[in-house]
Motif scaffolding. Structure first.
Motif, PDB file in Angstrom:
ATOM      1  N   GLN A  89      -1.664  -7.617  -3.054  1.00 20.56           N
ATOM      2  CA  GLN A  89      -2.383  -7.305  -1.822  1.00 20.56           C
ATOM      3  C   GLN A  89      -3.570  -8.240  -1.644  1.00 20.56           C
ATOM      4  O   GLN A  89      -3.797  -8.763  -0.548  1.00 20.56           O
ATOM      5  N   HIS A  91     -10.738  -0.717  -6.045  1.00 14.83           N
ATOM      6  CA  HIS A  91      -9.879  -0.528  -7.221  1.00 14.83           C
ATOM      7  C   HIS A  91     -10.725  -0.420  -8.498  1.00 14.83           C
ATOM      8  O   HIS A  91     -10.426   0.389  -9.377  1.00 14.83           O
ATOM      9  N   GLY A 149       2.368   5.797  -6.371  1.00  9.39           N
ATOM     10  CA  GLY A 149       2.195   5.345  -7.737  1.00  9.39           C
ATOM     11  C   GLY A 149       2.394   6.406  -8.792  1.00  9.39           C
ATOM     12  O   GLY A 149       2.761   6.102  -9.921  1.00  9.39           O
ATOM     13  N   GLY A 201       0.823  -1.214   0.000  1.00 12.51           N
ATOM     14  CA  GLY A 201       0.000   0.000   0.000  1.00 12.51           C
ATOM     15  C   GLY A 201       0.852   1.256   0.000  1.00 12.51           C
ATOM     16  O   GLY A 201       0.510   2.244  -0.669  1.00 12.51           O
ATOM     17  N   ILE A 247       2.055   1.677  -3.518  1.00 16.24           N
ATOM     18  CA  ILE A 247       0.940   2.107  -4.373  1.00 16.24           C
ATOM     19  C   ILE A 247       0.639   3.587  -4.149  1.00 16.24           C
ATOM     20  O   ILE A 247       0.337   4.314  -5.094  1.00 16.24           O
ATOM     21  N   LEU A 304       0.961  -0.999 -10.942  1.00 12.06           N
ATOM     22  CA  LEU A 304       0.128  -0.765  -9.758  1.00 12.06           C
ATOM     23  C   LEU A 304      -0.972  -1.817  -9.653  1.00 12.06           C
ATOM     24  O   LEU A 304      -1.300  -2.265  -8.546  1.00 12.06           O
ATOM     25  N   ASP A 305      -1.545  -2.235 -10.787  1.00 15.88           N
ATOM     26  CA  ASP A 305      -2.543  -3.312 -10.770  1.00 15.88           C
ATOM     27  C   ASP A 305      -1.936  -4.602 -10.228  1.00 15.88           C
ATOM     28  O   ASP A 305      -2.567  -5.330  -9.470  1.00 15.88           O
ATOM     29  N   LEU A 350       0.576  -4.830  -8.114  1.00 17.62           N
ATOM     30  CA  LEU A 350       0.756  -4.673  -6.664  1.00 17.62           C
ATOM     31  C   LEU A 350      -0.559  -4.869  -5.924  1.00 17.62           C
ATOM     32  O   LEU A 350      -0.595  -5.500  -4.859  1.00 17.62           O
ATOM     33  N   ARG A 351      -1.660  -4.357  -6.482  1.00 15.42           N
ATOM     34  CA  ARG A 351      -2.972  -4.564  -5.858  1.00 15.42           C
ATOM     35  C   ARG A 351      -3.345  -6.046  -5.868  1.00 15.42           C
ATOM     36  O   ARG A 351      -3.957  -6.547  -4.932  1.00 15.42           O
TER      37      ARG A 351
END
Length: 129
Positions: A91, A125, A54, A48, A51, A84-85, A87-88
Motif C-alpha cells: 500500500q 500501522h 486479516g 485494504g 487487510i 499483513l505487514d 500488504l501494508r
C-alpha cells in the motif's frame, strides 16, 4: 515489526526525477498521470479490503492444547502478521508511486497529498500493535 521494502526506494527516486528540473526529468501527460494514480488508488483499496480480513490469517486455531500446539499457533499467527505487514508495505509503495506519477503530470498538490497519505498509513500501522 518494520514495514518491508517493496519498492518504496524506487518510487521515491521516480518522485525525485519528476520534481527535477535537470536535463532528464520524468514527465507524464496530466491525463496519463491521473489514470496511473487511479490505478494506484484501486490497488490501495483492494489491499485494504484484504487487510481488513486479516483475522483470517492471524487468528489461528485448531491445534491441540499441548506445548507444540501453542508453539504452532503462535508461529502461524506471527506469519499472518508478517503477511499483513507486507500488504501494508505494498500500500505504501502504491501511494508513493501515485505521488511520483502525479508530480510527473505536474499535479503537485495531489502528489503532496499522496506522499502524506503514505506517511499517515505507516504512522497508523506503527501506532497499532
Amino acid at each position: 515489526m518494520s514495514v518491508p521494502d517493496t519498492g518504496q526506494g524506487a518510487a521515491r527516486r521516480l518522485y525525485a526525477a519528476a520534481m527535477s528540473t535537470g536535463p532528464t526529468p520524468f514527465r507524464l501527460d496530466g491525463e496519463v498521470a491521473e489514470n496511473l494514480a487511479a490505478a494506484c488508488d484501486k490497488l490501495v483499496d483492494d489491499l485494504g479490503a484484504v487487510i481488513a480480513r486479516g483475522h483470517l490469517v492471524t487468528d489461528v486455531t485448531g491445534f491441540p492444547d499441548l506445548p507444540t500446539g501453542h508453539a504452532l499457533t503462535a508461529g502461524f499467527g506471527g506469519k499472518g502478521m508478517e503477511y499483513l505487514d507486507l500488504l501494508r508495505s505494498f500500500q505504501e509503495t502504491a501511494l508513493l508511486f501515485k505521488a511520483a506519477y502525479l508530480a510527473a503530470g505536474k499535479r503537485f498538490a495531489d502528489a503532496d497529498a499522496a506522499n502524506q497519505a503514505a506517511l499517515n498509513l505507516i504512522a497508523q500501522h506503527l501506532e497499532t500493535p
